[in-house]
Design an enzyme around this catalytic site. Structure first.
Site, PDB file in Angstrom:
ATOM      1  N   HIS A  28       0.570   1.475  -0.349  1.00 51.20           N
ATOM      2  CA  HIS A  28       1.328   2.635   0.129  1.00 51.20           C
ATOM      3  C   HIS A  28       0.780   3.139   1.321  1.00 51.20           C
ATOM      4  O   HIS A  28      -0.612   3.356   1.374  1.00 51.20           O
ATOM      5  CB  HIS A  28       1.659   3.418  -1.086  1.00 51.20           C
ATOM      6  CG  HIS A  28       2.990   4.467  -0.846  1.00 51.20           C
ATOM      7  ND1 HIS A  28       2.986   5.560  -0.221  1.00 51.20           N
ATOM      8  CD2 HIS A  28       4.082   4.129  -1.109  1.00 51.20           C
ATOM      9  CE1 HIS A  28       4.046   5.979   0.033  1.00 51.20           C
ATOM     10  NE2 HIS A  28       4.879   5.215  -0.559  1.00 51.20           N
ATOM     11  N   ASP A  57       8.414   0.346  -5.821  1.00 49.25           N
ATOM     12  CA  ASP A  57       9.457  -0.837  -5.648  1.00 49.25           C
ATOM     13  C   ASP A  57       9.112  -2.048  -6.412  1.00 49.25           C
ATOM     14  O   ASP A  57      10.200  -2.910  -6.691  1.00 49.25           O
ATOM     15  CB  ASP A  57       9.395  -1.038  -4.203  1.00 49.25           C
ATOM     16  CG  ASP A  57      10.369   0.265  -3.309  1.00 49.25           C
ATOM     17  OD1 ASP A  57      11.223   0.749  -4.065  1.00 49.25           O
ATOM     18  OD2 ASP A  57       9.907   0.501  -2.291  1.00 49.25           O
TER      19      ASP A  57
HETATM   20  N1  CMC Z   1      -0.660  -6.953   0.759  1.00 50.07           N
HETATM   21  C1  CMC Z   1      -1.736  -7.510   1.119  1.00 50.07           C
HETATM   22  N2  CMC Z   1      -2.704  -6.835   2.120  1.00 50.07           N
HETATM   23  C2  CMC Z   1      -2.239  -5.695   2.353  1.00 50.07           C
HETATM   24  C3  CMC Z   1      -0.963  -5.138   1.625  1.00 50.07           C
HETATM   25  C4  CMC Z   1      -0.028  -5.915   1.175  1.00 50.07           C
HETATM   26  N3  CMC Z   1       1.349  -5.707   0.469  1.00 50.07           N
HETATM   27  N4  CMC Z   1      -0.734  -3.668   2.207  1.00 50.07           N
HETATM   28  C5  CMC Z   1      -1.912  -3.589   2.858  1.00 50.07           C
HETATM   29  N5  CMC Z   1      -2.673  -4.521   2.846  1.00 50.07           N
HETATM   30  C6  CMC Z   1      -3.980  -4.490   3.664  1.00 50.07           C
HETATM   31  C7  CMC Z   1      -3.793  -4.617   5.204  1.00 50.07           C
HETATM   32  O1  CMC Z   1      -4.012  -5.807   5.485  1.00 50.07           O
HETATM   33  C8  CMC Z   1      -5.185  -3.817   5.501  1.00 50.07           C
HETATM   34  O2  CMC Z   1      -6.340  -4.643   5.280  1.00 50.07           O
HETATM   35  P1  CMC Z   1      -7.361  -4.454   6.298  1.00 50.07           P
HETATM   36  O3  CMC Z   1      -8.188  -3.099   5.801  1.00 50.07           O
HETATM   37  O4  CMC Z   1      -8.543  -5.558   5.814  1.00 50.07           O
HETATM   38  O5  CMC Z   1      -7.179  -4.633   7.783  1.00 50.07           O
HETATM   39  C9  CMC Z   1      -5.146  -2.858   4.535  1.00 50.07           C
HETATM   40  O6  CMC Z   1      -4.639  -3.390   3.411  1.00 50.07           O
HETATM   41  C10 CMC Z   1      -4.588  -1.489   4.868  1.00 50.07           C
HETATM   42  O7  CMC Z   1      -3.231  -2.044   5.115  1.00 50.07           O
HETATM   43  P2  CMC Z   1      -2.521  -0.846   6.137  1.00 50.07           P
HETATM   44  O8  CMC Z   1      -1.386  -1.829   6.833  1.00 50.07           O
HETATM   45  O9  CMC Z   1      -3.228  -0.015   7.195  1.00 50.07           O
HETATM   46  O10 CMC Z   1      -1.598   0.086   5.378  1.00 50.07           O
HETATM   47  P3  CMC Z   1      -0.395   1.044   5.963  1.00 50.07           P
HETATM   48  O11 CMC Z   1      -0.558   2.441   5.130  1.00 50.07           O
HETATM   49  O12 CMC Z   1      -0.117   1.075   7.347  1.00 50.07           O
HETATM   50  O13 CMC Z   1       1.012   0.388   5.277  1.00 50.07           O
HETATM   51  C11 CMC Z   1       2.536  -0.288   3.722  1.00 50.07           C
HETATM   52  C12 CMC Z   1       1.502   0.541   3.888  1.00 50.07           C
HETATM   53  C13 CMC Z   1       3.480   0.040   2.531  1.00 50.07           C
HETATM   54  C14 CMC Z   1       3.554  -0.509   4.943  1.00 50.07           C
HETATM   55  C15 CMC Z   1       1.931  -1.976   3.333  1.00 50.07           C
HETATM   56  O14 CMC Z   1       0.907  -1.661   2.300  1.00 50.07           O
HETATM   57  C16 CMC Z   1       2.855  -2.747   3.024  1.00 50.07           C
HETATM   58  O15 CMC Z   1       3.408  -3.519   4.091  1.00 50.07           O
HETATM   59  N6  CMC Z   1       3.481  -3.237   1.823  1.00 50.07           N
HETATM   60  C17 CMC Z   1       4.290  -4.247   1.454  1.00 50.07           C
HETATM   61  C18 CMC Z   1       5.644  -3.760   1.697  1.00 50.07           C
HETATM   62  C19 CMC Z   1       6.000  -2.617   0.562  1.00 50.07           C
HETATM   63  O16 CMC Z   1       5.816  -2.740  -0.624  1.00 50.07           O
HETATM   64  N7  CMC Z   1       6.541  -1.455   0.976  1.00 50.07           N
HETATM   65  C20 CMC Z   1       6.903  -0.357   0.056  1.00 50.07           C
HETATM   66  C21 CMC Z   1       6.357   0.791   0.299  1.00 50.07           C
HETATM   67  S1  CMC Z   1       6.811   1.820  -0.930  1.00 50.07           S
HETATM   68  C22 CMC Z   1       8.415   2.596  -0.790  1.00 50.07           C
HETATM   69  C23 CMC Z   1       8.348   3.661   0.079  1.00 50.07           C
HETATM   70  O17 CMC Z   1       7.921   4.740  -0.212  1.00 50.07           O
HETATM   71  O18 CMC Z   1       9.308   3.608   1.126  1.00 50.07           O
END
Ligand code: CMC
Length: 434
Positions: A310, A370
């Site tokens: 998240h 989710d």
């Molecule tokens: N699976 C594997 N690795 C992940 C995931 C995941 N679902 N999410 C984040 N990471 C890793 C990412 O690769 C990064 O690794 P590193 O530090 O080695 O580069 C680290 O964790 C930080 O990730 P980030 O992309 O900087 O995190 P973010 O805050 O930009 O993204 C997110 C948040 C929700 C978009 C992402 O975690 C994601 O794509 N999750 C899957 C989709 C999902 O479940 N979305 C629903 C969010 S909750 C509903 C809402 O409130 O809308």
């Protein structure tokens, strides 16, 4: 303003400096007011994705991502989930206070009496292809409400804004259920005033002209809980979209339609649908859950575990903690003989492994709301492409509450970010060579 309520920014290239005020919230993180920065130092700030930028004042929802706290109007989400119901939460988000018994009765009557749609709106549905995604229908039909109510709305009149809010909260389940009915070739079911909000939605989804649907009370309670947990989440992508759209004084129905479009994406509201697609892939493939965990960890692979991680909750998602219990209870109640048992088994295995794996632990990647809501909705018989639609029904109250707050805020301006231009320098249009 005392000196300790400012930060001093020094421009080392010119020696100029500026004192920027620190604004203090009632709860949470203080904010540096950078509004004078461009005028006084000639700089913009750079913050793609708004990782460190507050775009407004708000008193609707408070969340603390590090400590996993979420409150609506100061009330912890855990207490609201245990003691309140979705309509009462709607009142709280819109009005800022819990209703008295009388206020709640009046609010319930207003919402109940606005659930019908203009008959002409029905014709919009038949303009869509049968296989249209219900979210595409939602974007279209909710946007079309502006054509029905546009002239009646003076957005600067608080009463008009409240009427629009009530209409949206009341009509959204009807619009949503009808998007499902249309895509399944089923006749539209009209709302029934004696039913509560969640039961009425289930009735419009599943009743047939031949057989009335009698919802299982466990499902009604689970759906009401999903509505409560998704009702608001402060300045997320779709809410910010609604604020940005509404900041130009656009019609509120058009602004909410923009919010629905933003919610649709798999990184936001589309994640619960993406969770089930991922679980289905896992079950149908020859690979085990471990294989997918390894793929999620591999930086050369774009695959991510859907329903994990998240942007704000870097410790755990409090909504996930609440809904996890309901999810596990529901799955235990269903037993292992239902059509999705393989899928549920894969989900529980994935949850277990990810919670123990160093990669996920060190990055604070916990199952989010989710992950569990997708599984619950599937167990309830809700088709996959309706998951995000249900999220949109729940989030409507959050969107209109923020829209209303934005219009009232004397500091709010048309949203207009700046940019760091990295394109070509001025050049001449090429002349024809002879
Ligand atoms: N699976 C594997 N690795 C992940 C995931 C995941 N679902 N999410 C984040 N990471 C890793 C990412 O690769 C990064 O690794 P590193 O530090 O080695 O580069 C680290 O964790 C930080 O990730 P980030 O992309 O900087 O995190 P973010 O805050 O930009 O993204 C997110 C948040 C929700 C978009 C992402 O975690 C994601 O794509 N999750 C899957 C989709 C999902 O479940 N979305 C629903 C969010 S909750 C509903 C809402 O409130 O809308």
């Amino acid at each position: 303003m005392s000196k300790k309520d400012t930060v001093t920014l020094i421009d080392n290239s010119t020696g100029k400096e500026i004192e920027l005020p620190i604004l203090h919230p009632t709860n949470g993180i203080s904010t540096i007011d950078v509004r004078q920065l461009y005028r006084k130092l000639g700089y913009f700030t750079y913050d793609p994705g708004f990782l460190s930028t507050a775009s407004c004042h708000s008193s609707i929802t408070y969340l603390d991502g590090l400590n996993g706290e979420l409150q609506y109007g100061g009330y912890p989400i855990e207490q609201l989930a245990d003691h309140s119901n979705f309509l009462e939460v709607c009142y709280l988000l819109l009005e800022g206070e819990l209703p008295t018994k009388e206020e709640f009765a009046e609010f319930k009557t207003i919402i109940t009496e606005h659930t019908m749609l203009h008959e002409a709106l029905k014709r919009f549905y038949s303009g869509f292809r049968r296989d249209a995604h219900p979210m595409a229908i939602m974007v279209g039909v909710v946007g079309a409400l502006s054509a029905f109510y546009h002239d009646e709305i003076d957005i600067h009149d608080p009463k008009h804004r409240m009427i629009a809010a009530h209409q949206l909260i009341a009509k959204m389940p009807t619009i949503a259920a009808w998007s499902y009915r249309y895509s399944h070739g089923l006749p539209f079911e009209y709302p029934r005033n004696h039913l509560d909000y969640a039961s009425n939605f289930l009735h419009m989804m599943f009743s047939l002209p031949t057989v009335a649907y009698v919802p299982d009370p466990v499902f009604v309670k689970a759906l009401d809980l999903i509505f409560i947990l998704h009702a608001d989440h402060e300045q997320n992508a779709s809410t910010s979209t609604v604020r940005l759209t509404g900041s130009s004084e656009a019609n509120p129905f058009a602004a909410i339609s923009a919010g629905i479009a933003s919610l649709w994406g798999p990184a936001h509201g589309g994640a619960n649908e993406a969770v089930i697609r991922m679980l289905t892939d896992i079950v149908e493939s020859d690979n085990d859950v471990e294989y997918y965990i390894e793929r999620a960890k591999n930086k050369d692979d774009r695959f991510r575990l859907m329903g994990f991680g998240h942007r704000i909750y870097k410790n755990y998602d409090p909504r996930a903690r609440i809904i996890r219990k309901t999810c596990h209870e529901l799955l235990t109640g269903l037993g292992s003989s239902n059509e999705y048992s393989d899928l549920f088994k894969a989900a529980m295995e994935l949850e277990q492994i990810a919670l123990e794996d160093e990669y996920f632990i060190s990055r604070n990647l916990y199952p989010n709301v989710d992950f569990y809501s997708g599984i619950i909705l599937l167990a309830m018989g809700v088709p996959l492409n309706m998951f995000t639609v249900i999220f949109a029904v729940a989030r409507t109250v959050g969107w209109v509450s923020h829209w209303d707050e934005m219009i009232q805020d004397p500091e709010s301006r048309i949203g207009r970010p700046r940019q760091l231009y990295v394109g070509a320098l001025p050049r001449d249009y090429p002349k024809d060579s002879d």
